[in-house]
Design a protein around this motif. Sequence first.
Motif, short mmCIF file in Angstrom:
data_model
loop_
_atom_site.label_atom_id
_atom_site.label_comp_id
_atom_site.label_asym_id
_atom_site.label_seq_id
_atom_site.Cartn_x
_atom_site.Cartn_y
_atom_site.Cartn_z
N ARG A 9 0.81 -1.24 -0.01
CA ARG A 9 0.11 0.08 0.14
C ARG A 9 0.88 1.31 0.13
N ASP A 54 -3.21 7.47 11.53
CA ASP A 54 -4.13 8.27 11.17
C ASP A 54 -3.85 9.13 9.92
N CYS A 56 -1.71 8.66 7.50
CA CYS A 56 -1.31 7.65 6.18
C CYS A 56 -2.42 7.78 5.09
N ASN A 59 -3.41 4.09 4.22
CA ASN A 59 -4.09 3.16 5.54
C ASN A 59 -3.04 2.07 5.40
N ARG A 62 -0.04 -0.19 10.45
CA ARG A 62 -0.82 -0.86 11.53
C ARG A 62 0.21 -0.97 12.79
#
Length: 66
Positions: A9, A54, A56, A59, A62
Amino acid sequence: MRATVDHSRCIGCGLCTVNAPGTFELKDQGGYSRSEAIEDTSRENWVRVRAAADCCPQNAIRWEKP
Ligand code: SF4
Protein backbone atom coordinates in the motif's frame (compact mmCIF):
# COMPACT_ATOMS: atom_id res chain seq x y z
CA MET A 1 4.12 -1.15 20.79
CA ARG A 2 4.66 -2.81 17.47
CA ALA A 3 4.26 -0.87 14.20
CA THR A 4 4.36 -2.27 10.69
CA VAL A 5 4.01 -0.85 7.18
CA ASP A 6 2.15 -2.70 4.43
CA HIS A 7 4.52 -2.22 1.50
CA SER A 8 1.84 -3.19 -1.01
CA ARG A 9 0.00 0.00 0.00
CA CYS A 10 2.82 2.45 0.86
CA ILE A 11 3.50 5.09 -1.81
CA GLY A 12 6.54 6.60 -0.09
CA CYS A 13 4.98 10.00 0.58
CA GLY A 14 6.97 10.40 3.81
CA LEU A 15 4.17 11.69 6.05
CA CYS A 16 4.84 9.01 8.63
CA THR A 17 8.49 10.05 8.87
CA VAL A 18 7.32 13.57 9.68
CA ASN A 19 4.79 12.47 12.30
CA ALA A 20 6.97 9.85 13.97
CA PRO A 21 10.56 10.35 12.83
CA GLY A 22 11.95 8.03 15.48
CA THR A 23 9.88 5.14 14.21
CA PHE A 24 9.59 5.42 10.44
CA GLU A 25 12.19 6.04 7.78
CA LEU A 26 12.08 6.02 4.00
CA LYS A 27 14.21 3.49 2.18
CA ASP A 28 14.86 2.87 -1.49
CA GLN A 29 13.32 -0.43 -2.51
CA GLY A 30 13.98 -1.20 -6.12
CA GLY A 31 13.77 2.41 -7.23
CA TYR A 32 10.73 3.23 -5.10
CA SER A 33 10.65 4.89 -1.69
CA ARG A 34 8.95 2.80 0.93
CA SER A 35 8.59 3.40 4.62
CA GLU A 36 10.16 1.02 7.09
CA ALA A 37 8.96 0.84 10.68
CA ILE A 38 10.96 -0.14 13.67
CA GLU A 39 8.96 -3.05 14.95
CA ASP A 40 9.40 -2.49 18.66
CA THR A 41 8.97 1.14 19.60
CA SER A 42 8.99 2.68 23.03
CA ARG A 43 5.80 3.34 24.90
CA GLU A 44 6.46 7.11 24.69
CA ASN A 45 6.22 6.99 20.89
CA TRP A 46 2.76 5.49 20.68
CA VAL A 47 0.93 8.84 20.33
CA ARG A 48 3.15 9.78 17.41
CA VAL A 49 2.76 6.37 15.81
CA ARG A 50 -1.03 6.63 16.12
CA ALA A 51 -0.90 10.08 14.48
CA ALA A 52 1.22 8.67 11.67
CA ALA A 53 -1.26 5.84 11.14
CA ASP A 54 -4.19 8.27 11.13
CA CYS A 55 -2.47 10.54 8.57
CA CYS A 56 -1.27 7.84 6.20
CA PRO A 57 -3.13 8.40 2.90
CA GLN A 58 -2.84 4.73 2.02
CA ASN A 59 -3.93 3.30 5.37
CA ALA A 60 -0.70 1.30 5.28
CA ILE A 61 0.32 1.52 8.94
CA ARG A 62 -0.74 -1.00 11.54
CA TRP A 63 0.13 -0.78 15.19
CA GLU A 64 -0.65 -2.68 18.33
CA LYS A 65 0.12 -2.26 21.97
CA PRO A 66 2.07 -5.07 23.64
S1 SF4 B 1 2.49 7.85 5.33
FE1 SF4 B 1 1.80 5.86 4.57
S2 SF4 B 1 2.03 5.97 2.36
FE2 SF4 B 1 3.23 7.64 3.22
S3 SF4 B 1 5.33 6.81 3.45
FE3 SF4 B 1 4.25 6.47 5.40
S4 SF4 B 1 3.39 4.40 5.24
FE4 SF4 B 1 3.91 5.06 3.16
